[in-house]
Design a protein around this motif. Structure first.
Motif, PDB file in Angstrom:
ATOM      1  N   LYS A  43      40.951  72.262  26.886  1.00 34.44           N
ATOM      2  CA  LYS A  43      39.916  72.543  25.381  1.00 34.44           C
ATOM      3  C   LYS A  43      39.101  73.800  26.611  1.00 34.44           C
ATOM      4  O   LYS A  43      38.250  74.295  25.350  1.00 34.44           O
ATOM      5  N   ASN A  66      31.421  71.086  35.688  1.00 35.55           N
ATOM      6  CA  ASN A  66      32.260  68.933  35.111  1.00 35.55           C
ATOM      7  C   ASN A  66      31.319  69.085  36.270  1.00 35.55           C
ATOM      8  O   ASN A  66      30.616  67.529  36.196  1.00 35.55           O
ATOM      9  N   GLY A 106      25.858  64.272  29.849  1.00 36.79           N
ATOM     10  CA  GLY A 106      26.703  64.008  29.397  1.00 36.79           C
ATOM     11  C   GLY A 106      28.310  65.462  29.490  1.00 36.79           C
ATOM     12  O   GLY A 106      29.058  64.540  28.372  1.00 36.79           O
ATOM     13  N   SER A 107      27.856  66.477  29.364  1.00 39.30           N
ATOM     14  CA  SER A 107      28.841  67.456  28.649  1.00 39.30           C
ATOM     15  C   SER A 107      29.008  68.085  29.422  1.00 39.30           C
ATOM     16  O   SER A 107      27.773  69.392  29.564  1.00 39.30           O
ATOM     17  N   MET A 115      30.126  60.911  29.761  1.00 40.32           N
ATOM     18  CA  MET A 115      30.142  61.441  30.356  1.00 40.32           C
ATOM     19  C   MET A 115      31.697  62.170  29.147  1.00 40.32           C
ATOM     20  O   MET A 115      32.875  61.384  29.570  1.00 40.32           O
ATOM     21  N   LYS A 116      31.699  63.676  28.642  1.00 43.55           N
ATOM     22  CA  LYS A 116      32.258  64.097  28.232  1.00 43.55           C
ATOM     23  C   LYS A 116      33.089  65.289  29.293  1.00 43.55           C
ATOM     24  O   LYS A 116      32.470  65.963  29.355  1.00 43.55           O
ATOM     25  N   LYS A 117      34.197  64.567  29.697  1.00 35.06           N
ATOM     26  CA  LYS A 117      34.596  65.118  30.643  1.00 35.06           C
ATOM     27  C   LYS A 117      35.556  67.105  29.726  1.00 35.06           C
ATOM     28  O   LYS A 117      35.629  66.638  28.923  1.00 35.06           O
ATOM     29  N   LEU A 118      35.472  67.847  30.048  1.00 37.13           N
ATOM     30  CA  LEU A 118      35.603  69.058  30.175  1.00 37.13           C
ATOM     31  C   LEU A 118      36.814  69.346  30.693  1.00 37.13           C
ATOM     32  O   LEU A 118      37.305  69.597  32.113  1.00 37.13           O
ATOM     33  N   THR A 119      38.309  69.469  29.665  1.00 36.46           N
ATOM     34  CA  THR A 119      39.441  69.736  30.506  1.00 36.46           C
ATOM     35  C   THR A 119      39.734  71.077  30.381  1.00 36.46           C
ATOM     36  O   THR A 119      39.243  72.052  29.796  1.00 36.46           O
TER      37      THR A 119
END
Length: 87
Positions: A8, A33, A42-43, A1-5
């Motif tokens: 970002k 997330n 995944g996002s 999974m592309k973790k959102l920071t």
């Protein structure tokens, strides 16, 4: 999974909108997330796009003829619940 920071999220919102972010970016990031994990997507960024810009997520069938489906409304409500809970 592309973790959102958080970084970002803030950067994306500045690029997408000229309005000031009104919500807590840390909580919003966490909520997106968590929803991505719950719905096995995944996002976290896709969740943010759905919530803030009404962009469809085709794999989760969030829209039909540009209107939210029951699934789309459920995802949005889930993100909101995560945002308002204490973590």
């Amino acid at each position: 999974m592309k973790k959102l920071t958080t970084e970002k999220l803030i950067s994306y919102m500045k690029d997408r909108s000229n309005q000031e972010l009104r919500h807590d970016p840390d909580k919003l990031c966490h909520a997106c997330n968590q929803a991505a994990i719950e719905f096995e997507h995944g996002s976290g960024l896709d969740m943010l796009k759905l919530l803030c810009f009404n962009e469809p997520i085709p794999g989760l069938h969030t829209h039909s003829y540009s209107f939210h489906t029951a699934s789309g409304r459920n995802i949005i409500n889930t993100i909101q619940e995560y945002y308002y809970e204490e973590y």
